[in-house]
Design a protein around this motif. Structure first.
Motif, PDB file in Angstrom:
ATOM      1  N   ASN A 110       2.468  12.656  10.182  1.00 27.72           N
ATOM      2  CA  ASN A 110       2.669  14.078  10.441  1.00 27.72           C
ATOM      3  C   ASN A 110       1.319  14.780  10.317  1.00 27.72           C
ATOM      4  N   PHE A 111       0.590  14.800  11.410  1.00 30.07           N
ATOM      5  CA  PHE A 111      -0.787  15.291  11.383  1.00 30.07           C
ATOM      6  C   PHE A 111      -0.819  16.765  10.980  1.00 30.07           C
ATOM      7  N   ALA A 137      -8.088  15.884   5.599  1.00 29.46           N
ATOM      8  CA  ALA A 137      -8.713  14.703   5.008  1.00 29.46           C
ATOM      9  C   ALA A 137      -7.660  13.666   4.640  1.00 29.46           C
ATOM     10  N   GLY A 138      -6.511  14.128   4.147  1.00 29.59           N
ATOM     11  CA  GLY A 138      -5.447  13.215   3.752  1.00 29.59           C
ATOM     12  C   GLY A 138      -4.717  12.606   4.929  1.00 29.59           C
ATOM     13  N   THR A 139      -4.399  13.431   5.917  1.00 30.23           N
ATOM     14  CA  THR A 139      -3.668  12.908   7.073  1.00 30.23           C
ATOM     15  C   THR A 139      -4.518  11.887   7.821  1.00 30.23           C
ATOM     16  N   ASN A 193       0.832  -1.201   0.000  1.00 28.68           N
ATOM     17  CA  ASN A 193       0.000   0.000   0.000  1.00 28.68           C
ATOM     18  C   ASN A 193       0.867   1.252   0.000  1.00 28.68           C
ATOM     19  N   ASN A 194       0.723   2.064  -1.027  1.00 30.13           N
ATOM     20  CA  ASN A 194       1.412   3.353  -1.074  1.00 30.13           C
ATOM     21  C   ASN A 194       0.550   4.355  -0.308  1.00 30.13           C
ATOM     22  N   ILE A 195       1.000   4.767   0.857  1.00 28.70           N
ATOM     23  CA  ILE A 195       0.155   5.570   1.759  1.00 28.70           C
ATOM     24  C   ILE A 195       0.606   7.032   1.771  1.00 28.70           C
ATOM     25  N   LEU A 236      -5.229   4.063   6.696  1.00 32.39           N
ATOM     26  CA  LEU A 236      -4.603   3.040   5.865  1.00 32.39           C
ATOM     27  C   LEU A 236      -3.392   2.411   6.544  1.00 32.39           C
ATOM     28  N   MET A 237      -2.691   3.179   7.361  1.00 30.85           N
ATOM     29  CA  MET A 237      -1.613   2.586   8.156  1.00 30.85           C
ATOM     30  C   MET A 237      -2.174   1.523   9.098  1.00 30.85           C
TER      31      MET A 237
END
Length: 260
Positions: A145-146, A152-154, A137-139, A160-161
């Protein structure tokens, strides 16, 4: 170093540009056959022709929108036999909680978060039946790093982690490895757009984005090949004991935090 890819096939989503294109090039250079998925048929066909000619590998392509109903089934019919799945499609929009409305938030997660989860669910079943497989998985290091300005991305990347580690913690019982990679900034068209947006917000001029780029380790973003080559190693038999973990490759950005 022989990575042992002869006779193996990798399914790569979002393969027509950026990191996805880099992944296709790196796997092909190691003699791995490819099944490439993305929206742009023209870009996929051009890349496939180049890789067949340069490396003598088999390359099949499928152009579709992964968010459409039935897309996962179409991908399984196309490449359910693949030995390696690289989830790479999708880019979650930048912005604060008030700048990313519900529709944009859901749209971003539909492709990257749920797209990864749904394709993994389907491919895992195929791999389990064969008793072997690798899911990568390319995350993205936004998971670690919040970022108020990438909320939305963080948040999606952090999910996904957790998904990757939860699944990969037991997947070897089925002969499957599940691993995540968190790239930092990578020299793609997307990072150029992001830096211009940051330059407007922080410096008042998108033309000053080069000043932000200069602050990265080595004064640059990573190349797509630097990221893709790590995926190749993780997919190979050289990494057979690696699962249920996340590897961050960002020039030390995540580890640079300091209280002083």
């Amino acid at each position: 170093m022989d990575m042992g890819f002869a006779g193996r096939r990798a399914l790569i989503t979002g393969a027509s540009q950026g990191i996805g294109e880099g992944l296709a090039r790196s796997f092909a250079s190691e003699g791995c056959d490819l099944s490439l998925v993305a929206r742009s048929a023209e870009k996929l066909e051009a890349l496939a022709g180049e890789l067949r000619s340069a490396h003598g590998v088999k390359v099949d392509v499928l152009s579709l929108d992964m968010t459409k109903a039935g897309a996962i089934g179409d991908i399984i019919a196309f490449a359910g036999h693949a030995d390696i799945l690289v989830n790479n499609a999708g880019a979650i929009p930048t912005g604060t909680l008030w700048e990313v409305d519900e529709d944009a938030w859901r749209s971003g997660w539909e492709l990257k978060v749920f797209g990864y989860i749904n394709l993994t669910r389907a491919m895992y079943a195929e791999m389990k039946a064969r008793g072997r497989g690798v899911i990568l998985n390319n995350i993205g290091n936004g998971a670690q790093n919040f970022d108020f300005n990438y909320i939305a991305g963080t948040t999606g990347n952090a999910a996904l982690m957790a998904f990757t580690c939860a699944l990969g913690g037991r997947s070897l019982e089925d002969g499957i490895r599940v691993v995540g990679v968190n790239p930092g900034p990578v020299a793609t068209e997307r990072i150029a757009r992001v830096l211009k947006g940051h330059a407007v917000r922080l410096l008042g001029d998108e033309a000053r984005s080069g000043e932000l780029l200069a602050r990265y380790p080595l004064g640059r973003a990573a190349t797509a090949a630097e990221i893709a080559d790590l995926f190749v190693y993780l997919a190979s038999s050289r990494s057979n004991y690696t699962t249920g973990t996340i590897i961050t490759v960002d020039g030390g950005i995540t580890s640079k935090r300091s209280v002083a």
